[in-house]
Scaffold this active site. Sequence first.
Site, PDB file in Angstrom:
ATOM      1  N   ASP A  24       0.869  -1.175   0.000  1.00  0.00           N
ATOM      2  CA  ASP A  24       0.000   0.000   0.000  1.00  0.00           C
ATOM      3  C   ASP A  24       0.912   1.233   0.000  1.00  0.00           C
ATOM      4  O   ASP A  24       2.138   1.131   0.087  1.00  0.00           O
ATOM      5  CB  ASP A  24      -0.980  -0.021   1.182  1.00  0.00           C
ATOM      6  CG  ASP A  24      -2.218   0.834   0.901  1.00  0.00           C
ATOM      7  OD1 ASP A  24      -2.163   1.689  -0.010  1.00  0.00           O
ATOM      8  OD2 ASP A  24      -3.235   0.680   1.592  1.00  0.00           O
TER       9      ASP A  24
HETATM   10  C1  BGC Z   1      -5.119   3.232   0.290  1.00  0.00           C
HETATM   11  C2  BGC Z   1      -5.355   2.270  -0.840  1.00  0.00           C
HETATM   12  C3  BGC Z   1      -5.281   3.010  -2.151  1.00  0.00           C
HETATM   13  C4  BGC Z   1      -3.935   3.682  -2.246  1.00  0.00           C
HETATM   14  C5  BGC Z   1      -3.658   4.360  -3.564  1.00  0.00           C
HETATM   15  C6  BGC Z   1      -3.879   4.091   0.091  1.00  0.00           C
HETATM   16  O1  BGC Z   1      -3.771   5.089   1.018  1.00  0.00           O
HETATM   17  O2  BGC Z   1      -5.045   2.518   1.498  1.00  0.00           O
HETATM   18  O3  BGC Z   1      -6.583   1.632  -0.676  1.00  0.00           O
HETATM   19  O4  BGC Z   1      -5.500   2.128  -3.218  1.00  0.00           O
HETATM   20  O5  BGC Z   1      -3.843   4.633  -1.200  1.00  0.00           O
HETATM   21  O6  BGC Z   1      -4.341   5.519  -3.738  1.00  0.00           O
END
Ligand code: BGC
Length: 743
Positions: free
Chosen positions: A277
């Site tokens: 993530d």
């Molecule tokens: C979130 C994800 C998301 C990613 C990209 C993160 O902060 O937890 O779910 O896909 O950002 O934007």
Amino acid sequence: MRLDFSLVAVAVLSLSTVVQPSAQETRPGGADAGIERRIDALVERMTLEEKLGQMSQGGWAPDFDLKEAESGIIGSLTNADDPAAIAKIQAAARRSRLGIPILMTHNVIHGFRTLFPVPIGMAASFDPALVRETARWAGRESAAVGLHWTLAPMVDISRDPRWGRVVEGAGEDVFLGSMMAAAQVTGLREGGIIASLKHYVGYGAAEAGRDYNSTSIPPVELRDIYLPPFHAGIAAGGATIMAAFNALNGTPATANRWTLDQVLKREWGFDGFVISDWDSIIELMKHGVAGSRAEAAEKALMAGVDVDMAGELFRDELPALVKAGRVPMARIDDAVRRVLRVKFRLGLFDRPDPDPAAADAQLLTPAAREAARRAARETIVLLRNDGDLLPLAPKAKRIALVGGAAADPSDHMGSWGAAARQGDTVTTLAALQARASAGGYALTYARGCADDCTSTEGFDEAVQRASEADLVIAVLGEPWYMTAEGTSRTRLGLPNRQQELLERLVATGKPVVLVVFAGRPMALTWAAEHVPAILYAWAPGTEGGNGIADLLFGDASPSARLPMTMPRAVGQIPVYYDHLPTGRPATDDRYSSRYIDEENAPLYPFGYGLSYTRFAYSDVAITAPKPDREGVLEVAVTVANTGARAGKDVVQLYVRDLVASRSRPIRQLKAFDKVALAPGESRRVTLRVPIDRLGFHAEEGGYQVEPGRFEVYLGGDSRAPMVGGFELPTGVDYPGAPPVRLD
Ligand code: BGC
């Protein structure tokens, strides 16, 4: 707050080739020898820098430097949604030394340009076919602009509505969650893009509902409750997995060798790639399991993370680690192969990129809008309808509409809006105005307060309008930015001064219909006692206003059901229907499992939702499964629409394993069916449960269905009455739990 609610105009649009990877191409273990040979040939030619490029994701911004694409230092790119920009970047990647195309991704969570209801709302439809259809639209629109991949669906099970991200998932139940995961992945693929199941794993169990907080989940519970939606999503063709932010039982998910390498890659045979993530690799330092950036990169990679989402850590740190012999080249090659496999399976090397000029015609089409309107109708839960106040009777000629959200497109759109635009959104105000002029109603609108409702300035005017009307519709709840990432709450009532406004409207003595916008179940205990009609609309999307109006005026009957228990009080949380029994079930006795200041029962249970009509069940017939791996439990029932309106019932089947080697939940949803019935119509419905859905994991590993007595409950929500039972004379063992598949 990085909520990625881009309202960026899609300037130049394109007609893209819609990619339909076959089940064979994306099924784990379904390795294609031809593809593997092409990967071998490519990997052999790659420099370490190029390999690390494939393992790094770039982020798009208006100042994006095409050199990143030309030099092959990024393998994927997130957040570009303009087809012309995407085409330019892809062309640059194809000019790179090896010409490896970039995997283009975005957070397409509930639609791209056409927004459907937020995922928790889609789960409330209890309709996997509809969820699949809306995901197909999301996939088509995304593919049209040149995207290949979405960072969705979120399949985290959560029993804690304090956690703001419940809006992105399917709620509390493992079976419903697994069905929704499979439906979304399948629909996205049919639309032409691949899915990334997230957040692996346990993120939805954040302690105290506080985002990013640690989770403690015993391994058997992890396998029984939290892992199955991922497994179901992979079985449906989920091509990538996103590792979560949280620590699970003390080990951050991004550095968890057991979940990533052992369970996902070895046990399940997953051969796509794992992406971290955002910053979750570098955050291993803050978790206190890595003392340096290099150690963080090493730990994540060796645990099983193949791609660094935020982009720089693998590129910066891995060369020295390889040189020092801390990271074997074989592991790097494995990660690169996984990325390339996904690209080859998608056909990226072999097909032309979409023409950006042709995208526009495929966005926000009348057919997509129609699907969005239908979806809105199917996802709004009728919680209360005293005296059949709804649908609106023709005699309620003067309607006062109150509430900032009624006129606010963003609240209809919800968080994670991808490329949707406010101007395309039909608000409740606009939809009701159109209805009013067509139907001879007098509609007045008074905001009362803005959607956040921090000021009472407009209250008097709203109350005045309410007093002059025959009926009041109050649109209140959580503004869109109070839901999604980083929006944990400790109070679950109406935000700020909204409760005060609602009480003043009710005090006028006029009948009040409360329409709630929310990303989670809220504790609307006062409203449940004092407001005669409540429609829980979540964030209903681009056509949300029309969907709400359709239900208010009775063009359709509400048919959605709560995918998550609605608490009476925050102190009851976690409150969910499939809990384990205790040694002292609640009675009037003080020394039983209960509260001294609140009931145990929630405000509204899982699976609950009313209709404008009534349903009756009769002639239940239970056929026990044969005790072998092919066995199927069949429960047949006649469902009748005994009311005066057409409607859809969600027939729900729950099963309890009465005595087992480990304590089993008091009941668990095992099958459901949404049945449309005309007034007076009845239908024989048969619910089928493959016997493998009746098992559970043992402490020592393994998955089995144990012999003994099972009770069967059938009805319209999780309080369904017992309708019988069956006996399994012998148990059935499985090498691993089979994934839930769409019927
Ligand atoms: C979130 C994800 C998301 C990613 C990209 C993160 O902060 O937890 O779910 O896909 O950002 O934007």
